[in-house]
Structures are given as structure tokens and as C-alpha cells.
Design a protein around this motif. Structure first.
Motif, mmCIF file in Angstrom:
data_model
loop_
_atom_site.group_PDB
_atom_site.id
_atom_site.type_symbol
_atom_site.label_atom_id
_atom_site.label_comp_id
_atom_site.label_asym_id
_atom_site.label_seq_id
_atom_site.Cartn_x
_atom_site.Cartn_y
_atom_site.Cartn_z
ATOM 1 N N TYR A 179 0.848 -1.204 0.000
ATOM 2 C CA TYR A 179 0.000 0.000 0.000
ATOM 3 C C TYR A 179 0.881 1.252 0.000
ATOM 4 N N THR A 180 1.951 1.196 0.806
ATOM 5 C CA THR A 180 2.932 2.280 0.802
ATOM 6 C C THR A 180 4.102 1.865 -0.097
ATOM 7 N N ARG A 181 4.851 2.860 -0.586
ATOM 8 C CA ARG A 181 5.992 2.560 -1.464
ATOM 9 C C ARG A 181 7.077 1.813 -0.700
ATOM 10 N N ASN A 182 7.283 2.253 0.562
ATOM 11 C CA ASN A 182 8.239 1.597 1.460
ATOM 12 C C ASN A 182 7.605 1.574 2.847
ATOM 13 N N THR A 183 8.224 0.878 3.781
ATOM 14 C CA THR A 183 7.733 0.882 5.160
ATOM 15 C C THR A 183 8.668 1.770 5.965
ATOM 16 N N LEU A 184 8.148 2.918 6.395
ATOM 17 C CA LEU A 184 8.999 3.889 7.097
ATOM 18 C C LEU A 184 9.268 3.369 8.510
ATOM 19 N N ASP A 185 10.526 3.153 8.809
ATOM 20 C CA ASP A 185 10.906 2.550 10.097
ATOM 21 C C ASP A 185 11.291 3.667 11.075
ATOM 22 N N LEU A 186 10.291 4.188 11.776
ATOM 23 C CA LEU A 186 10.597 5.296 12.696
ATOM 24 C C LEU A 186 11.279 4.817 13.977
ATOM 25 N N SER A 187 11.215 3.523 14.245
ATOM 26 C CA SER A 187 11.901 3.017 15.447
ATOM 27 C C SER A 187 13.422 3.128 15.288
ATOM 28 N N ILE A 188 13.871 3.346 14.035
ATOM 29 C CA ILE A 188 15.310 3.491 13.803
ATOM 30 C C ILE A 188 15.832 4.799 14.409
ATOM 31 N N VAL A 189 14.954 5.791 14.574
ATOM 32 C CA VAL A 189 15.426 7.107 15.034
ATOM 33 C C VAL A 189 15.985 7.017 16.468
ATOM 34 N N PRO A 190 15.177 6.572 17.449
ATOM 35 C CA PRO A 190 15.773 6.417 18.783
ATOM 36 C C PRO A 190 16.835 5.319 18.826
ATOM 37 N N SER A 191 16.771 4.347 17.895
ATOM 38 C CA SER A 191 17.804 3.295 17.864
ATOM 39 C C SER A 191 19.142 3.884 17.441
ATOM 40 N N VAL A 192 19.137 4.743 16.404
ATOM 41 C CA VAL A 192 20.380 5.414 15.998
ATOM 42 C C VAL A 192 20.911 6.246 17.149
ATOM 43 N N LYS A 193 19.991 6.934 17.843
ATOM 44 C CA LYS A 193 20.443 7.793 18.955
ATOM 45 C C LYS A 193 21.104 6.969 20.065
ATOM 46 N N ALA A 194 20.631 5.746 20.236
ATOM 47 C CA ALA A 194 21.221 4.891 21.276
ATOM 48 C C ALA A 194 22.571 4.324 20.833
ATOM 49 N N GLN A 195 22.715 4.037 19.536
ATOM 50 C CA GLN A 195 23.898 3.302 19.063
ATOM 51 C C GLN A 195 24.984 4.180 18.456
ATOM 52 N N SER A 196 24.641 5.436 18.117
ATOM 53 C CA SER A 196 25.596 6.293 17.404
ATOM 54 C C SER A 196 25.456 7.747 17.852
ATOM 55 N N HIS A 197 26.477 8.550 17.534
ATOM 56 C CA HIS A 197 26.438 9.981 17.859
ATOM 57 C C HIS A 197 26.075 10.817 16.639
ATOM 58 N N LEU A 198 25.799 10.147 15.489
ATOM 59 C CA LEU A 198 25.550 10.895 14.250
ATOM 60 C C LEU A 198 24.112 11.418 14.199
ATOM 61 N N PRO A 199 23.898 12.574 13.562
ATOM 62 C CA PRO A 199 22.531 13.092 13.409
ATOM 63 C C PRO A 199 21.673 12.152 12.545
ATOM 64 N N ILE A 200 20.394 12.098 12.849
ATOM 65 C CA ILE A 200 19.487 11.209 12.111
ATOM 66 C C ILE A 200 18.280 11.989 11.566
ATOM 67 N N PHE A 201 18.107 11.913 10.244
ATOM 68 C CA PHE A 201 16.990 12.558 9.555
ATOM 69 C C PHE A 201 15.989 11.495 9.102
ATOM 70 N N VAL A 202 14.808 11.965 8.696
ATOM 71 C CA VAL A 202 13.789 11.073 8.143
ATOM 72 C C VAL A 202 13.268 11.684 6.834
ATOM 73 N N ASP A 203 13.082 10.825 5.833
ATOM 74 C CA ASP A 203 12.520 11.228 4.534
ATOM 75 C C ASP A 203 11.171 10.538 4.364
ATOM 76 N N PRO A 204 10.076 11.194 4.787
ATOM 77 C CA PRO A 204 8.755 10.572 4.665
ATOM 78 C C PRO A 204 8.236 10.564 3.228
ATOM 79 N N SER A 205 8.875 11.297 2.318
ATOM 80 C CA SER A 205 8.411 11.314 0.914
ATOM 81 C C SER A 205 8.693 9.963 0.262
ATOM 82 N N HIS A 206 9.977 9.547 0.245
ATOM 83 C CA HIS A 206 10.289 8.214 -0.284
ATOM 84 C C HIS A 206 9.854 7.126 0.700
#
Ligand code: PEP
Ligand code: MN
Length: 276
Positions: A179-206
């Protein structure tokens, strides 16, 4: 996670700030907006002025498009980069644009403020190495079949070449859902914050490919702690040469920006107060 020597979370919790033209990515909330592809000077400059007016922080537009079909519009190349430069001079917005070929990294880097490496090239290790040598900040999108560990290892390639300025961007992964083009994995955002110091963006368009889902998923990305968003906006979406079904009109983008400001205030309040 093993071997994340340079990208792994720091013991003192310090996070990377990527400075781009006075903007502190990772500290200032950033909205990168613009068309999927640069199509003409008129389309790009009009879109740039509209997104700037609505409050965007940076401008996007592809001059090299990684397309599923070799017969689809591939982008304007150098001409597109020159148009992006014009749009930057008209608006003062820094430019984010994709590079798809190792041979192009250094000269495309002369036009771009941030070089984007797309989902399809996330594990192109030669491209990652060139990106590391370019000295430009890199927006590294998540591959559509990639785990967090694989993704962070790709960022590791860039940092290992001496370039600490990497921004990660979740753009949806492949699942059984069509139904959607991709499955947006928003759980990755706090996961990146826990595992890395790099900034994390989200692209809801693609990440969704569905116009009506872009606003709710953008608000949800902010609620999840994203440092910024990348959004496709086109002055006339129905005439777009690529991704026409997911590009916001300037009006829809303006409405979204007003709602994002409310969500960001709410998040700031939640982080400064302790409840119960
Ligand atoms: C893009 O942002 O232009 C793009 C092609 O995105 P992705 O690499 O995430 O598909
Ligand atoms: Mn696109």
C-alpha cells in the motif's frame, strides 16, 4: 554492535554537530526541501523561493537520478548543478544533491554543500570511500534492505577516510506491504540515537510514497526525535518528471511547516518537564 570505532555512541553521550553554512545540523532542527529532480531553471528557482518562504533550511534537487528504468529521466547532470547554484544564490539556502558515481564525487562536491548518497548506493563501498575523501558533509540514506548495523558500518567507511561530517537519513525499507511505497521505520530514530552519535533525519516522501501520509509521518518523526526531515516539494507536482505522486505542493508544505513548529514546541516542553 561490533567495530563501530568511529560511529558508535560515545561514553560521554556527546553527539556530532555538522556545520553547513552557519546551520548546526544535530542541534538546529533542519528541513531539507525541494523537488525530486532539477527539471528546469524556472521549476527549481520557483520551488526554492517557495520552500524558503515556508521556512525550509536547505534545498534539495537531484541532478543525477538513480532510476529503476534506464529509459526514465536520468537528471540534467552538470546543467542541473548550475541551476542549483542559481537557486542557492537566489535564496541563500545550502544545497543537498545526490552523487551516484565515484568519478563524479569531487567535481559534484564543488557545487554541493552536502553530498547525498542514496539508498541504492548505501553499500557502494568505493563511493563511500570517495565521499570520505571529498571533505564535504555527506547525507547517507539507509539502504532499502539494510539493518542498522550494516548502515552504521557504511557511515564508518566515510569516517574512516577522515570525514566526520555524516548525517544519516531513514527513507523506508522494503516489506510485504505494498500500500505504501516503502515501510517507514521510525523506530530506527531512537535506535540510531542509542547506538551512534551521528545526526538522524527522516525522509517521509520516499518513506511512504503516499501524499496523505507525509504530514503525519513528518510529525511522528519529530516525536521520535529526528534531527531533521528531507521532503520532496514541487511547484507543480502533476507535471513532475519523477516521483510525481509524492511531491508536496508549496501550499501543503507551508501547512506542514506550521504544524511541525507546534510539534517541536511540544517536544521541547516534554524534554524540559518531568511528569508524574
Ligand atoms: C532521493 O532522495 O532523491 C532518492 C532517490 O532517495 P532514495 O535514495 O532514498 O531512494
Ligand atoms: Mn524522489
Amino acid at each position: 554492535m561490533k567495530n563501530l570505532k568511529l560511529t558508535g555512541a560515545k561514553a560521554d553521550g556527546k553527539r556530532t554537530i555538522v556545520e553547513v553554512g552557519g546551520i548546526r545540523v544535530g542541534e538546529d532542527f533542519v528541513v531539507i526541501a525541494g523537488p525530486c529532480a532539477v527539471e528546469s531553471e524556472d521549476q527549481m528557482v520557483r520551488t526554492a523561493v517557495a520552500v524558503k518562504e515556508a521556512g525550509a533550511t536547505m534545498l534539495r534537487g537531484g541532478a543525477f537520478k538513480p532510476r529503476t528504468s534506464p529509459y526514465a529521466f536520468q537528471g540534467l547532470g552538470l546543467k542541473g548543478l548550475k541551476i542549483l547554484d542559481k537557486a542557492r544564490r537566489e535564496t541563500g539556502l545550502p544545497i543537498v544533491t545526490e552523487v551516484i558515481d565515484t568519478r563524479d564525487v569531487s567535481w559534484v562536491g564543488e557545487y554541493a554543500d552536502i553530498l547525498q548518497i542514496g539508498a541504492r548506493n548505501m553499500q557502494n563501498f568505493s563511493l563511500l570511500r570517495e565521499a570520505g575523501k571529498s571533505g564535504r558533509p555527506i547525507l547517507l540514506k539507509r539502504g532499502m534492505y539494510s539493518t542498522l548495523e550494516e548502515w552504521l558500518n557504511c557511515a564508518e567507511y566515510i569516517l574512516a577516510e577522515g570525514n566526520p561530517n555524516v548525517i544519516l537519513c531513514e527513507r523506508g525499507i522494503r516489506s510485504f506491504e505494498t500500500y505504501t511505497r516503502n515501510t517507514l521505520d521510525l523506530s530506527i530514530v531512537p535506535s540510531v540515537k542509542a547506538q551512534s552519535h551521528l545526526p538522524i533525519f527522516v525522509d517521509p516522501s520516499h518513506g511512504t510514497g503516499v501524499l496523505g501520509l507525509i504530514e503525519p509521518m513528518s510529525l511522528a518523526a519529530v516525536a521520535a526525535g529526528a534531527d531533521g526531515l528531507e521532503l520532496e516539494v514541487h511547484v507543480d507536482p502533476s507535471s513532475a518528471l519523477s516521483d510525481k505522486d509524492q511531491q508536496l505542493s508549496p501550499e501543503a508544505f507551508g501547512r506542514l511547516m506550521r504544524k511541525l513548529a507546534v510539534m517541536r514546541r511540544t517536544m521541547a516542553e516534554l524534554s524540559s518537564e518531568s511528569y508524574g
